[in-house]
Design a protein around this motif. Structure first.
Motif, mmCIF file in Angstrom:
data_model
loop_
_atom_site.group_PDB
_atom_site.id
_atom_site.type_symbol
_atom_site.label_atom_id
_atom_site.label_comp_id
_atom_site.label_asym_id
_atom_site.label_seq_id
_atom_site.Cartn_x
_atom_site.Cartn_y
_atom_site.Cartn_z
ATOM 1 N N UNK A 29 -35.395 -2.767 -25.227
ATOM 2 C CA UNK A 29 -35.771 -4.165 -25.361
ATOM 3 C C UNK A 29 -34.527 -5.044 -25.364
ATOM 4 N N UNK A 30 -33.397 -4.448 -25.727
ATOM 5 C CA UNK A 30 -32.135 -5.193 -25.785
ATOM 6 C C UNK A 30 -31.011 -4.246 -25.378
ATOM 7 N N UNK A 31 -29.946 -4.787 -24.796
ATOM 8 C CA UNK A 31 -28.780 -3.975 -24.458
ATOM 9 C C UNK A 31 -28.041 -3.554 -25.724
ATOM 10 N N UNK A 32 -28.236 -4.308 -26.800
ATOM 11 C CA UNK A 32 -27.644 -3.946 -28.084
ATOM 12 C C UNK A 32 -28.569 -2.991 -28.801
ATOM 13 N N UNK A 33 -28.078 -1.824 -29.168
ATOM 14 C CA UNK A 33 -28.931 -0.800 -29.808
ATOM 15 C C UNK A 33 -29.276 -1.177 -31.235
#
Length: 366
Positions: free
Chosen positions: A361-365
């Protein structure tokens, strides 16, 4: 031949026999009759599936696959010491007729000879398993141990002497004869086809082997809110998306974020419920369908949503919403789980795929 020797054709089906299902698939064949139609390969598959149903009665169940079977087939060991502390043998035979004594004299001979030689101790029970079960003559012998012993002695020369091993002639004399005289012939028995099918019905292979549907699926259990864990990647990913949607700059947001906006709290609750619906379906599949079926369903969902998920979106929330909307429309007609798969399951599988790092959902885990 007179004309009144004939009568008009007058089909008279049993009232209520036919229904809509019969028009599609024909009149159902009873399971016991269906097994009798199996070829040798299908029987082999069926007995492997059935054997998995008796695992709970033993420490370990194995099928002998080595050269020179010594009369062993499906073996149930009572403890980790295998043969030493009790074992049962299930001799699975495939014939196009009910088993007769001449079909299995050599099997009696093998278990007596090899236990006499010290290859293994005598089993607790020795069952014959066959698609057409045992014939009347063999059935009577199995229920009368003294008669079975005498009949085996009479038939040893014809069936066992040259049939037990390919290298030696096994004569029934001396210590071997003495051992046979003291052998417990009450261990020999049979497993009925009805019992096999009842046991097979407890396995995940039954529905795909015999049909009949999957039965009722239990209501999913949703753990309490205070059990939410950041160990789940899908939770961390959702929190990152929520933080972005409300303008929070936390690189690693925590659960306190949910208290800042009722809208995202409600959304999180829906996503969490969907995740546990999918987990419930995973658990249900383990008991009702063969291994790999649920994973194939996950792959179908992935194939149906990945292009949407990886396309350009205005925000993480837009990506989440668009992907889950797409998941709801993915057809699962090819899956054996189709009849019990709901929209929430398909959307929850997306969160499972996030956990498995196949979707983001996001590139940041987080």
């Amino acid at each position: 031949m007179k004309d009144d020797d004939f009568k008009e054709l007058m089909p008279n089906p049993q009232r209520g026999l036919y229904g809509s299902d019969h028009v599609i698939a024909g009149i159902p064949i009873p399971k016991t009759q269906r097994v009798k139609l199996f070829d040798e390969d299908t029987w082999e598959e069926f007995t492997e599936e059935w054997a998995s149903s008796i695992k709970s009665s033993y420490y370990r169940v194995r099928r002998f696959a080595g050269a020179g079977d010594q009369g062993l087939d499906v073996v149930g060991f009572v403890t980790s010491t295998q043969f030493s502390d009790g074992w049962d043998n299930y001799q699975c035979k495939f014939y196009d007729h009910p088993l007769t004594p001449s079909d299995v004299w050599v099997e009696f001979g093998k278990v007596i000879y090899f236990s006499f030689r010290g290859g293994f101790p005598s089993p607790r029970k020795y069952y014959f398993v066959a698609p057409r079960q045992v014939g009347t003559k063999l059935g009577k012998l199995l229920s009368d141990a003294p008669s079975l012993k005498e009949a085996l002695k009479e038939n040893w020369g014809k069936y066992c002497e040259n049939g037990i091993t390919s290298t030696d002639k096994v004569k029934l004399e001396g210590e071997l004869l003495k051992y046979l005289e003291g052998f417990d012939f009450t261990i020999f028995d049979t497993v009925s086809l009805v019992q096999m099918i009842e046991q097979h019905a407890t396995t995940p292979y039954h529905a795909v082997r015999f049909g009949g549907g999957l039965g009722l699926r239990p209501q999913p259990e949703i753990p309490p809110e205070d059990t939410v864990s950041l160990d789940h990647r899908y939770v961390r990913q959702l929190l990152v998306v929520y933080a972005q949607s409300i303008g929070e700059n936390q690189k690693i947001p925590d659960l306190s974020l949910l208290d800042k906006d009722q809208r995202i709290r409600n959304n999180f609750q829906r996503q969490r419920e969907s995740f546990y619906h999918a987990e419930s379906l995973r658990s249900f599949s383990r008991d009702t369908v063969p291994p790999g079926v649920f994973e194939a369903l996950q792959n179908d969902i992935y194939d149906g949503v990945v292009d949407v998920c990886e396309s350009q979106h205005e925000s993480g929330m837009d990506k989440l919403s668009s992907t889950l909307s797409q998941a709801a429309t993915v057809a699962v007609n090819a899956s054996p789980l189709m009849s019990v798969t709901r929209v929430r399951d398909k959307q929850g599988i997306c969160h499972q795929l996030v956990n498995d790092e196949k979707l983001n959902w996001s590139e940041d885990d987080g």
